[in-house]
Design a protein around this motif. Structure first.
Motif, PDB file in Angstrom:
ATOM      1  N   ASP A  41      -9.567   4.974   9.130  1.00  0.00           N
ATOM      2  CA  ASP A  41      -9.885   6.362   9.494  1.00  0.00           C
ATOM      3  C   ASP A  41      -8.825   7.418   9.015  1.00  0.00           C
ATOM      4  OD1 ASP A  41     -11.960   5.623  11.203  1.00  0.00           O
ATOM      5  OD2 ASP A  41     -10.758   5.344  12.785  1.00  0.00           O
ATOM      6  N   ALA A  42      -9.350   8.510   8.577  1.00  0.00           N
ATOM      7  CA  ALA A  42      -8.729   9.784   8.044  1.00  0.00           C
ATOM      8  C   ALA A  42      -7.426  10.167   9.423  1.00  0.00           C
ATOM      9  CB  ALA A  42      -9.248  11.034   7.839  1.00  0.00           C
ATOM     10  N   GLY A  43      -6.303  10.474   9.037  1.00  0.00           N
ATOM     11  CA  GLY A  43      -5.159  11.017   9.853  1.00  0.00           C
ATOM     12  C   GLY A  43      -4.367   9.666  10.040  1.00  0.00           C
ATOM     13  N   SER A  44      -4.753   8.261   9.707  1.00  0.00           N
ATOM     14  CA  SER A  44      -3.978   7.108   9.959  1.00  0.00           C
ATOM     15  C   SER A  44      -2.999   6.993   9.010  1.00  0.00           C
ATOM     16  CB  SER A  44      -4.956   5.934  10.028  1.00  0.00           C
ATOM     17  OG  SER A  44      -5.822   6.049  11.058  1.00  0.00           O
ATOM     18  N   SER A  45      -1.604   6.585   9.307  1.00  0.00           N
ATOM     19  CA  SER A  45      -0.611   6.180   8.505  1.00  0.00           C
ATOM     20  C   SER A  45      -0.635   4.652   8.351  1.00  0.00           C
ATOM     21  CB  SER A  45       0.859   6.740   8.872  1.00  0.00           C
ATOM     22  OG  SER A  45       0.647   7.926   9.054  1.00  0.00           O
ATOM     23  N   LYS A  73      -0.624   7.772   3.693  1.00  0.00           N
ATOM     24  CA  LYS A  73      -1.437   8.517   4.685  1.00  0.00           C
ATOM     25  C   LYS A  73      -2.900   8.593   4.056  1.00  0.00           C
ATOM     26  CE  LYS A  73      -1.796  12.282   7.975  1.00  0.00           C
ATOM     27  NZ  LYS A  73      -1.077  13.410   8.753  1.00  0.00           N
ATOM     28  N   VAL A  75      -5.774  11.034   4.424  1.00  0.00           N
ATOM     29  CA  VAL A  75      -5.969  12.399   4.443  1.00  0.00           C
ATOM     30  C   VAL A  75      -7.495  12.663   4.801  1.00  0.00           C
ATOM     31  CG1 VAL A  75      -5.732  14.682   3.653  1.00  0.00           C
ATOM     32  CG2 VAL A  75      -3.959  13.036   3.054  1.00  0.00           C
ATOM     33  N   GLN A  76      -8.297  11.916   3.997  1.00  0.00           N
ATOM     34  CA  GLN A  76      -9.840  12.096   3.917  1.00  0.00           C
ATOM     35  C   GLN A  76     -10.436  10.820   3.955  1.00  0.00           C
ATOM     36  OE1 GLN A  76     -11.293  15.350   1.662  1.00  0.00           O
ATOM     37  NE2 GLN A  76     -13.364  14.501   1.453  1.00  0.00           N
ATOM     38  N   GLN A  86      -2.074  10.344   0.707  1.00  0.00           N
ATOM     39  CA  GLN A  86      -0.949  10.955   0.590  1.00  0.00           C
ATOM     40  C   GLN A  86       0.196   9.942   0.306  1.00  0.00           C
ATOM     41  OE1 GLN A  86       0.184  14.126   3.031  1.00  0.00           O
ATOM     42  NE2 GLN A  86       2.316  14.107   2.361  1.00  0.00           N
ATOM     43  N   ARG A  91      -0.542  13.967  -3.363  1.00  0.00           N
ATOM     44  CA  ARG A  91      -1.742  13.248  -2.825  1.00  0.00           C
ATOM     45  C   ARG A  91      -2.523  12.833  -4.051  1.00  0.00           C
ATOM     46  NH1 ARG A  91      -4.427  17.270   1.713  1.00  0.00           N
ATOM     47  NH2 ARG A  91      -2.656  17.269   2.943  1.00  0.00           N
TER      48      ARG A  91
END
Length: 107
Positions: A41-45, A73, A75-76, A86, A91
């Motif tokens: 999922d987006a936002g996951s590291s 990370k 991002v999308q 990222q 990016r």
């Protein structure tokens, strides 16, 4: 995997198991609870665990800085388009086909 590939990228014996040829199962990655990058999922590291595919695909991933152990990370990650990542302060965008060749685990 051929030893020449591991030697070319300066991998020691302990890390050679992280690179697998096309169609080869990597039970080590699965045991570590890893998933393919395209499923994150987006936002996951996450941390890169293993790379799969042919030498051209692996070389491309390595050139982009997506190497085992690297933190990144997401991002999308739309369900039908490329992923925006990222990595090391930069990016980059990769297609789903390449993202499916990268196994990652929670950071």
């Amino acid at each position: 995997m051929h030893n020449t590939f591991a030697m070319k990228f300066g991998l020691d014996r302990g890390r050679r198991h992280m690179f697998h040829g096309h169609g080869h199962r990597n039970h080590h990655c699965q045991e570590m609870g890893s998933v393919v990058l395209s499923g994150v999922d987006a936002g996951s590291s996450v941390r890169v665990v293993c790379l799969f595919g042919g030498q051209d695909a692996k070389r491309k991933l390595l050139d982009m800085g997506l190497v085992p152990g690297e933190l990144l990370k997401v991002v999308q990650n739309d369900s039908d388009g490329p992923l925006l990542l990222q990595v090391q302060g930069s990016r980059l965008m990769i297609g789903r086909g390449l993202a499916d060749k990268i196994r990652v685990a929670a950071a």
